[in-house]
Scaffold this active site. Sequence first.
Site, mmCIF file in Angstrom:
data_model
loop_
_atom_site.group_PDB
_atom_site.id
_atom_site.type_symbol
_atom_site.label_atom_id
_atom_site.label_comp_id
_atom_site.label_asym_id
_atom_site.label_seq_id
_atom_site.Cartn_x
_atom_site.Cartn_y
_atom_site.Cartn_z
ATOM 1 N N HIS A 53 0.840 -1.204 0.000
ATOM 2 C CA HIS A 53 0.000 0.000 0.000
ATOM 3 C C HIS A 53 0.875 1.253 0.000
ATOM 4 O O HIS A 53 0.674 2.195 0.768
ATOM 5 C CB HIS A 53 -0.955 -0.012 1.192
ATOM 6 C CG HIS A 53 -2.011 -1.073 1.083
ATOM 7 N ND1 HIS A 53 -3.190 -0.891 0.390
ATOM 8 C CD2 HIS A 53 -2.050 -2.355 1.550
ATOM 9 C CE1 HIS A 53 -3.914 -1.999 0.435
ATOM 10 N NE2 HIS A 53 -3.230 -2.909 1.139
ATOM 11 N N TYR A 320 3.508 -4.348 9.966
ATOM 12 C CA TYR A 320 3.432 -2.897 9.774
ATOM 13 C C TYR A 320 4.560 -2.194 10.529
ATOM 14 O O TYR A 320 5.128 -1.213 10.046
ATOM 15 C CB TYR A 320 2.091 -2.353 10.259
ATOM 16 C CG TYR A 320 0.877 -2.891 9.538
ATOM 17 C CD1 TYR A 320 0.981 -3.575 8.326
ATOM 18 C CD2 TYR A 320 -0.391 -2.742 10.077
ATOM 19 C CE1 TYR A 320 -0.139 -4.083 7.683
ATOM 20 C CE2 TYR A 320 -1.519 -3.231 9.434
ATOM 21 C CZ TYR A 320 -1.387 -3.901 8.246
ATOM 22 O OH TYR A 320 -2.498 -4.394 7.608
#
Length: 329
Positions: A53, A320
């Site tokens: 992303h 993440y």
Amino acid sequence: MVATRLRRPLGLAALLAVGFAPLAAAAEGTTAERTITVMNTLWGSHAGLRANHAKGVVVEGSFTATPEAAPLSKASVFGGKPVPVTVRFSNATGLPAIADGAKPANPHGMALKFALPDGEFDIVANSLPFFPVATGEEFLALLTANAQTKPDTPKPTPLEQFVAAHPMVPKAGAGVKTPSSLARETYNGIDAFVFVNAEGKRQPFRFRIVPVAGNDHLSAEEAGKQPPNFLMEGLPATLAKGPVAFTIQAQLANPGDQTKDPTQVWPEDRRLVTMGTLTLSKAAADTAAAEKPLLFLPTNLVDGIEVSDDPLIDARTQAYAVSFGKRSQ
């Protein structure tokens, strides 16, 4: 032009197949570290950007809870007063220049950070109806199989073998389409969490973020004809004319519904509660600068919302965090 590795697209597996770089050495390290390494192999390592992303846009707004929210959760976010929210919309893959209308840009992501008196609260969602695999280890295996599959790899390829053993992979991405606007897409909180109310009652749920204007999707042909940045530039242009609204909903599990497998949806007859309205009012003046310090974590919760037994929640948080550490160097 983004290429796929399979002669016939296989849902999300096809969306992941965007490059033919040799698989980097990823045998060492934690599952999260190896996952980021394989992502960097598939899509390249781009300094200062997310491993997945990578392309996104940051906007700002506020959230106001409905009266129906407080009986479900004692979380301060559902107190009824407007709460400032920072939101990042994004394309899939780690390709920062991917065209917004390209098939591998799906599923699109929506990450929210609520600024509360007792801390920050994050929701990390995307446009998949459910996740293709159930654990972080399986996701690493999917990425690795994809990276090991090249145009001349003998059949059945590693990717084909993985998909054959994990039938939810093609099903997860089968119906995902490019939206006409980032404000015309539903975003799903793939993982189950648990509300805790003032009396201590616990209620498993999944978030669902629904555009007030309704869903609107393009055909593959229409999406391919759009300018490369039509989604990322289109949302700020829309906000310059007026606010955009979403309802944040919670699908409540019935007693006995499983909560640990994000590949399995709950039936649509489960109660759906509108927890509040998210109103987006403006785009960040400089998305590149605004998104650098932003770290959205599924485990970034406040009192009144807890994790379930879904192992993917912690796996996502660890991955993440590894990606954030690398792009912050």
